[in-house]
Design an enzyme around this catalytic site. Structure first.
Site, short mmCIF file in Angstrom:
data_model
loop_
_atom_site.label_atom_id
_atom_site.label_comp_id
_atom_site.label_asym_id
_atom_site.label_seq_id
_atom_site.Cartn_x
_atom_site.Cartn_y
_atom_site.Cartn_z
N LYS A 35 0.80 -1.22 0.00
CA LYS A 35 0.00 0.00 0.00
C LYS A 35 0.84 1.27 0.00
O LYS A 35 0.45 2.29 0.57
CB LYS A 35 -0.97 0.01 1.19
CG LYS A 35 -1.85 -1.22 1.29
CD LYS A 35 -2.59 -1.52 -0.01
CE LYS A 35 -3.61 -0.47 -0.35
NZ LYS A 35 -4.34 -0.79 -1.63
N GLY A 37 2.19 2.38 -3.10
CA GLY A 37 2.28 2.81 -4.48
C GLY A 37 2.78 1.74 -5.43
O GLY A 37 3.24 2.06 -6.52
N TRP A 40 0.59 1.57 -8.60
CA TRP A 40 0.80 2.84 -9.30
C TRP A 40 2.13 2.80 -10.07
O TRP A 40 2.18 3.15 -11.25
CB TRP A 40 0.79 3.98 -8.30
CG TRP A 40 0.46 5.32 -8.87
CD1 TRP A 40 0.29 5.64 -10.18
CD2 TRP A 40 0.23 6.52 -8.14
NE1 TRP A 40 -0.02 6.95 -10.32
CE2 TRP A 40 -0.07 7.52 -9.08
CE3 TRP A 40 0.25 6.84 -6.79
CZ2 TRP A 40 -0.34 8.84 -8.71
CZ3 TRP A 40 -0.02 8.14 -6.41
CH2 TRP A 40 -0.31 9.13 -7.35
N HIS A 92 7.54 -7.04 -2.87
CA HIS A 92 7.44 -6.29 -1.62
C HIS A 92 8.69 -6.53 -0.76
O HIS A 92 8.72 -6.16 0.42
CB HIS A 92 6.20 -6.72 -0.84
CG HIS A 92 4.92 -6.20 -1.42
ND1 HIS A 92 4.75 -4.91 -1.84
CD2 HIS A 92 3.72 -6.82 -1.65
CE1 HIS A 92 3.53 -4.74 -2.31
NE2 HIS A 92 2.88 -5.89 -2.20
N ARG A 111 6.15 5.96 1.01
CA ARG A 111 4.94 6.70 1.36
C ARG A 111 4.99 7.00 2.85
O ARG A 111 5.58 6.23 3.62
CB ARG A 111 3.70 5.86 1.02
CG ARG A 111 2.38 6.59 1.16
CD ARG A 111 1.22 5.68 0.82
NE ARG A 111 -0.04 6.41 0.79
CZ ARG A 111 -1.23 5.84 0.65
NH1 ARG A 111 -1.33 4.52 0.54
NH2 ARG A 111 -2.34 6.59 0.64
N PRO A 113 4.46 6.63 6.41
CA PRO A 113 4.03 5.39 7.05
C PRO A 113 2.61 5.41 7.61
O PRO A 113 1.92 4.38 7.58
CB PRO A 113 5.07 5.19 8.16
CG PRO A 113 6.29 5.86 7.64
CD PRO A 113 5.78 7.06 6.91
N ALA A 117 -0.26 2.84 6.48
CA ALA A 117 -0.91 1.99 7.47
C ALA A 117 -2.43 2.05 7.35
O ALA A 117 -3.12 1.03 7.44
CB ALA A 117 -0.47 2.37 8.88
N VAL A 118 -2.98 3.25 7.13
CA VAL A 118 -4.43 3.38 6.97
C VAL A 118 -4.90 2.60 5.74
O VAL A 118 -5.91 1.89 5.79
CB VAL A 118 -4.83 4.86 6.87
CG1 VAL A 118 -6.31 4.99 6.51
CG2 VAL A 118 -4.56 5.57 8.19
N SER A 119 -4.17 2.71 4.66
CA SER A 119 -4.53 1.95 3.46
C SER A 119 -4.43 0.45 3.71
O SER A 119 -5.24 -0.34 3.21
CB SER A 119 -3.63 2.35 2.29
OG SER A 119 -3.92 3.66 1.86
#
Length: 292
Positions: A35, A37, A40, A92, A111, A113, A117-119
């Site tokens: 999570k 990117g 993307w 990963h 990103r 952190p 974490a929320v994603s």
């Protein structure tokens, strides 16, 4: 070619699958935390390499996840061997867990952190755990699904969690281990660091910068538009990393894609605690860059 210095393993992944992988000149390895990117950057690579917004196959077919145990290693190797275009491969795994070949380009996306974490919290609710266990040969989850704690409470616990960073890569210590390793390599000629917020702020400039670094044609406006979060969400059936039925909702994989949501969930005391924790996990120059 320097061999990996660590092997990362979990129920779903094994970086040992990189052993013996036959690299080609110009291969691109996309190394990110969950999570942060990943998809993307896979899309950006696909657009730069192929030069068209009409991808010839689903994104995760064009850019396989080599470490993932849901698909046999030999099958993934054969798929990559059959590709005639310049290859871009997902992992990963931190860079100390993959072979480092001077002919290969490595890109690490960072990103904030808390946003990551929320994603991750929302992604966990979108996974079909039974299907994932079936694919990876793990025991199916037993008993009724437990009610999840609110994201604010979960995020505070995530910040406080003491974890072995090499065993729990999606913990705060694991995230910082991944980024520390990349930061230490940032001046190597074939390693590129990308900040998620730079993709949010000026996607076109970042795509042009990467094209120059990788000796690829600079993208026109139509390719930059195809890489925007909104356009990718519209094409979730082709771009979400799921051909094996692991996601409950492919569009939900592209939930928001913004920045600042994690910080907004913590009060001043909890945010100060986060700052204290990361200060013990990374050097000041990395944190200045990461938190800007």
């Amino acid at each position: 070619m320097p061999a990996p210095t660590h092997r990362y393993r979990s129920d779903d992944e094994d970086s040992g699958r990189w052993a013996g992988f036959p690299f080609r000149d110009g291969d691109i390895v996309i190394s990110t935390r969950s999570k942060s990117g990943t998809t993307w950057m896979q899309m950006i690579c696909a657009l730069l390499v192929l030069g068209t917004a009409e991808l010839p196959a689903p994104l995760n077919v064009l850019s396989p996840w080599l470490d993932w145990l849901a698909e046999p290693r030999d099958v993934v190797f054969d798929k990559l061997a059959a590709q005639s275009h310049r290859r871009f491969i997902k992992t990963h795994t931190p860079l100390d867990g993959v072979p480092l070949d001077p002919r290969v380009h490595y890109v690490v996306v960072a990103r904030h952190p808390l946003d990551m974490a929320v994603s991750l919290y929302h992604q966990a609710g979108n996974l079909d755990r039974v299907r994932l266990a079936e694919l990876t040969g793990q025991p199916a989850p037993a008993g009724p699904t437990q009610e999840r704690v609110p994201v604010e409470q979960w995020l505070r616990s995530w910040v406080e969690q003491e974890a072995d960073p090499r065993a729990e890569l999606d913990s705060l210590p694991g995230v910082m281990l991944h980024l520390n390793d990349a930061w230490a390599r940032r001046r190597e000629p074939n390693v590129e660091l990308v900040h998620y917020d730079d993709l949010v702020t000026d996607l076109g400039a970042e795509m042009r910068r990467l094209a120059d670094r990788w000796d690829l044609p600079r993208p026109g406006p139509e390719l930059v538009e195809a890489a925007t979060f909104g356009r990718m969400r519209e094409r979730a059936d082709r771009l979400a990393p799921d051909t094996l039925g692991v996601l409950r909702d492919r569009r939900a994989f592209f939930r928001q894609g913004g920045s600042g949501q994690g910080r907004a969930l913590l009060n001043a005391e909890a945010h100060a605690r986060y700052e204290q924790r990361v200060a013990a996990l990374a050097p000041p120059d990395l944190l200045t860059w990461l938190h800007r």
